[in-house]
Write a protein that holds these residues in place. Structure first.
Motif, PDB file in Angstrom:
ATOM      1  N   GLU A  43       0.826  -1.196   0.000  1.00 35.49           N
ATOM      2  CA  GLU A  43       0.000   0.000   0.000  1.00 35.49           C
ATOM      3  C   GLU A  43       0.868   1.257   0.000  1.00 35.49           C
ATOM      4  O   GLU A  43       2.031   1.221   0.410  1.00 35.49           O
ATOM      5  CB  GLU A  43      -0.927   0.002   1.221  1.00 35.49           C
ATOM      6  CG  GLU A  43      -1.980  -1.081   1.193  1.00 35.49           C
ATOM      7  CD  GLU A  43      -2.966  -0.934   2.341  1.00 35.49           C
ATOM      8  OE1 GLU A  43      -3.936  -1.696   2.356  1.00 35.49           O
ATOM      9  OE2 GLU A  43      -2.760  -0.073   3.204  1.00 35.49           O
ATOM     10  N   ARG A  44       0.262   2.340  -0.447  1.00 34.74           N
ATOM     11  CA  ARG A  44       0.962   3.618  -0.421  1.00 34.74           C
ATOM     12  C   ARG A  44       1.190   4.027   1.033  1.00 34.74           C
ATOM     13  O   ARG A  44       0.280   3.960   1.855  1.00 34.74           O
ATOM     14  CB  ARG A  44       0.159   4.671  -1.165  1.00 34.74           C
ATOM     15  CG  ARG A  44       0.915   5.922  -1.473  1.00 34.74           C
ATOM     16  CD  ARG A  44       0.183   6.778  -2.487  1.00 34.74           C
ATOM     17  NE  ARG A  44       0.152   6.130  -3.799  1.00 34.74           N
ATOM     18  CZ  ARG A  44      -0.194   6.761  -4.912  1.00 34.74           C
ATOM     19  NH1 ARG A  44      -0.511   8.055  -4.880  1.00 34.74           N
ATOM     20  NH2 ARG A  44      -0.215   6.120  -6.061  1.00 34.74           N
ATOM     21  N   PRO A  98      -2.417  18.913  -0.055  1.00 33.70           N
ATOM     22  CA  PRO A  98      -3.822  19.081   0.266  1.00 33.70           C
ATOM     23  C   PRO A  98      -4.246  20.508  -0.049  1.00 33.70           C
ATOM     24  O   PRO A  98      -3.412  21.421  -0.006  1.00 33.70           O
ATOM     25  CB  PRO A  98      -3.855  18.838   1.775  1.00 33.70           C
ATOM     26  CG  PRO A  98      -2.511  19.284   2.246  1.00 33.70           C
ATOM     27  CD  PRO A  98      -1.549  19.097   1.104  1.00 33.70           C
ATOM     28  N   ASN A 110      -2.492   9.722   5.693  1.00 36.10           N
ATOM     29  CA  ASN A 110      -3.728   9.371   5.003  1.00 36.10           C
ATOM     30  C   ASN A 110      -3.730   9.974   3.610  1.00 36.10           C
ATOM     31  O   ASN A 110      -3.851  11.190   3.456  1.00 36.10           O
ATOM     32  CB  ASN A 110      -4.931   9.885   5.798  1.00 36.10           C
ATOM     33  CG  ASN A 110      -6.237   9.486   5.155  1.00 36.10           C
ATOM     34  OD1 ASN A 110      -6.280   8.883   4.091  1.00 36.10           O
ATOM     35  ND2 ASN A 110      -7.333   9.834   5.811  1.00 36.10           N
ATOM     36  N   PRO A 111      -3.627   9.181   2.552  1.00 37.59           N
ATOM     37  CA  PRO A 111      -3.573   9.751   1.204  1.00 37.59           C
ATOM     38  C   PRO A 111      -4.840  10.503   0.813  1.00 37.59           C
ATOM     39  O   PRO A 111      -4.793  11.373  -0.075  1.00 37.59           O
ATOM     40  CB  PRO A 111      -3.349   8.530   0.310  1.00 37.59           C
ATOM     41  CG  PRO A 111      -3.747   7.357   1.119  1.00 37.59           C
ATOM     42  CD  PRO A 111      -3.502   7.727   2.545  1.00 37.59           C
ATOM     43  N   TYR A 112      -5.945  10.212   1.482  1.00 40.07           N
ATOM     44  CA  TYR A 112      -7.200  10.903   1.156  1.00 40.07           C
ATOM     45  C   TYR A 112      -7.211  12.344   1.660  1.00 40.07           C
ATOM     46  O   TYR A 112      -8.125  13.107   1.332  1.00 40.07           O
ATOM     47  CB  TYR A 112      -8.384  10.121   1.712  1.00 40.07           C
ATOM     48  CG  TYR A 112      -8.543   8.776   1.065  1.00 40.07           C
ATOM     49  CD1 TYR A 112      -8.117   7.619   1.713  1.00 40.07           C
ATOM     50  CD2 TYR A 112      -9.088   8.649  -0.221  1.00 40.07           C
ATOM     51  CE1 TYR A 112      -8.246   6.381   1.116  1.00 40.07           C
ATOM     52  CE2 TYR A 112      -9.215   7.414  -0.828  1.00 40.07           C
ATOM     53  CZ  TYR A 112      -8.783   6.287  -0.152  1.00 40.07           C
ATOM     54  OH  TYR A 112      -8.895   5.055  -0.759  1.00 40.07           O
ATOM     55  N   GLU A 113      -6.197  12.725   2.442  1.00 37.24           N
ATOM     56  CA  GLU A 113      -6.099  14.116   2.890  1.00 37.24           C
ATOM     57  C   GLU A 113      -5.562  15.018   1.778  1.00 37.24           C
ATOM     58  O   GLU A 113      -5.586  16.236   1.911  1.00 37.24           O
ATOM     59  CB  GLU A 113      -5.137  14.193   4.084  1.00 37.24           C
ATOM     60  CG  GLU A 113      -5.566  13.375   5.300  1.00 37.24           C
ATOM     61  CD  GLU A 113      -6.200  14.220   6.377  1.00 37.24           C
ATOM     62  OE1 GLU A 113      -5.756  15.359   6.582  1.00 37.24           O
ATOM     63  OE2 GLU A 113      -7.142  13.726   7.031  1.00 37.24           O
ATOM     64  N   TYR A 114      -5.071  14.426   0.687  1.00 32.84           N
ATOM     65  CA  TYR A 114      -4.367  15.172  -0.354  1.00 32.84           C
ATOM     66  C   TYR A 114      -5.202  15.236  -1.633  1.00 32.84           C
ATOM     67  O   TYR A 114      -5.882  14.282  -2.008  1.00 32.84           O
ATOM     68  CB  TYR A 114      -3.008  14.531  -0.640  1.00 32.84           C
ATOM     69  CG  TYR A 114      -2.107  14.526   0.560  1.00 32.84           C
ATOM     70  CD1 TYR A 114      -2.234  13.551   1.545  1.00 32.84           C
ATOM     71  CD2 TYR A 114      -1.144  15.517   0.740  1.00 32.84           C
ATOM     72  CE1 TYR A 114      -1.424  13.558   2.675  1.00 32.84           C
ATOM     73  CE2 TYR A 114      -0.327  15.527   1.859  1.00 32.84           C
ATOM     74  CZ  TYR A 114      -0.471  14.544   2.817  1.00 32.84           C
ATOM     75  OH  TYR A 114       0.327  14.558   3.921  1.00 32.84           O
ATOM     76  N   ASP A 115      -5.084  16.376  -2.309  1.00 28.91           N
ATOM     77  CA  ASP A 115      -5.894  16.611  -3.497  1.00 28.91           C
ATOM     78  C   ASP A 115      -5.085  16.629  -4.784  1.00 28.91           C
ATOM     79  O   ASP A 115      -5.606  16.315  -5.850  1.00 28.91           O
ATOM     80  CB  ASP A 115      -6.628  17.951  -3.341  1.00 28.91           C
ATOM     81  CG  ASP A 115      -7.482  17.976  -2.097  1.00 28.91           C
ATOM     82  OD1 ASP A 115      -7.091  18.639  -1.110  1.00 28.91           O
ATOM     83  OD2 ASP A 115      -8.534  17.312  -2.101  1.00 28.91           O
ATOM     84  N   TRP A 117      -1.484  15.398  -6.767  1.00 32.07           N
ATOM     85  CA  TRP A 117      -0.422  14.406  -6.722  1.00 32.07           C
ATOM     86  C   TRP A 117       0.536  14.596  -7.887  1.00 32.07           C
ATOM     87  O   TRP A 117       0.097  14.871  -9.013  1.00 32.07           O
ATOM     88  CB  TRP A 117      -1.011  12.991  -6.787  1.00 32.07           C
ATOM     89  CG  TRP A 117      -1.738  12.610  -5.544  1.00 32.07           C
ATOM     90  CD1 TRP A 117      -3.023  12.906  -5.215  1.00 32.07           C
ATOM     91  CD2 TRP A 117      -1.217  11.855  -4.450  1.00 32.07           C
ATOM     92  NE1 TRP A 117      -3.334  12.397  -3.982  1.00 32.07           N
ATOM     93  CE2 TRP A 117      -2.242  11.734  -3.485  1.00 32.07           C
ATOM     94  CE3 TRP A 117       0.017  11.266  -4.186  1.00 32.07           C
ATOM     95  CZ2 TRP A 117      -2.073  11.056  -2.279  1.00 32.07           C
ATOM     96  CZ3 TRP A 117       0.196  10.584  -2.995  1.00 32.07           C
ATOM     97  CH2 TRP A 117      -0.836  10.484  -2.061  1.00 32.07           C
TER      98      TRP A 117
END
Length: 127
Positions: A43-44, A98, A110-115, A117
């Motif tokens: 996983e990342r 983010p 948490n990769p979902y905190e970032y918008d 990439w």
């Protein structure tokens, strides 16, 4: 808005690399930047983060003491200096930002905190 990660390559164990994350289309000064990596079949993983206004930096336990994150606002670039590299550091490394302002990296893993990439740069540590 784009992030461009670069600086990866092949390095022997114990060697060093410096990764760069250059931004275009926006000014990095006020944004936090996180570095992630993803090894094959894994996983990342969040590696490091530098917060808005450089108030704080965070490192995963696996890289603490070996990696250093920094920012050069004049070049609109964030760096990840990687020293004492190990074979287990082999991965594709990504930088991410983010849009939350300010962001102090409390949930940086948490990769979902970032918008936004970057495209990733491959780091291979091998003899």
């Amino acid at each position: 808005v784009q992030l461009q990660a670069s600086g990866g390559g092949l390095v022997q164990p114990g060697g060093s690399l410096r990764l760069s994350c250059a931004a275009s289309g926006f000014t990095l000064d006020y944004y936090a930047i996180g570095w992630f990596r993803q090894a094959p079949g894994k996983e990342r993983e969040g590696v490091s983060c530098i917060s808005s206004s450089d108030i704080s930096t965070y490192y995963a336990d696996s890289v603490k003491g070996r990696f250093t994150i920094s920012r050069d606002n004049a070049k609109n670039t964030v760096y990840l200096q990687m020293n004492s590299l190990k074979p287990e550091d082999t991965a594709v490394y990504y930088c991410a930002a983010p849009t939350t302002l300010p962001y102090y990296c409390s949930g940086y893993e948490n990769p979902y905190e970032y918008d936004y990439w970057g495209q990733g740069t491959l780091v291979t540590v091998s003899s």
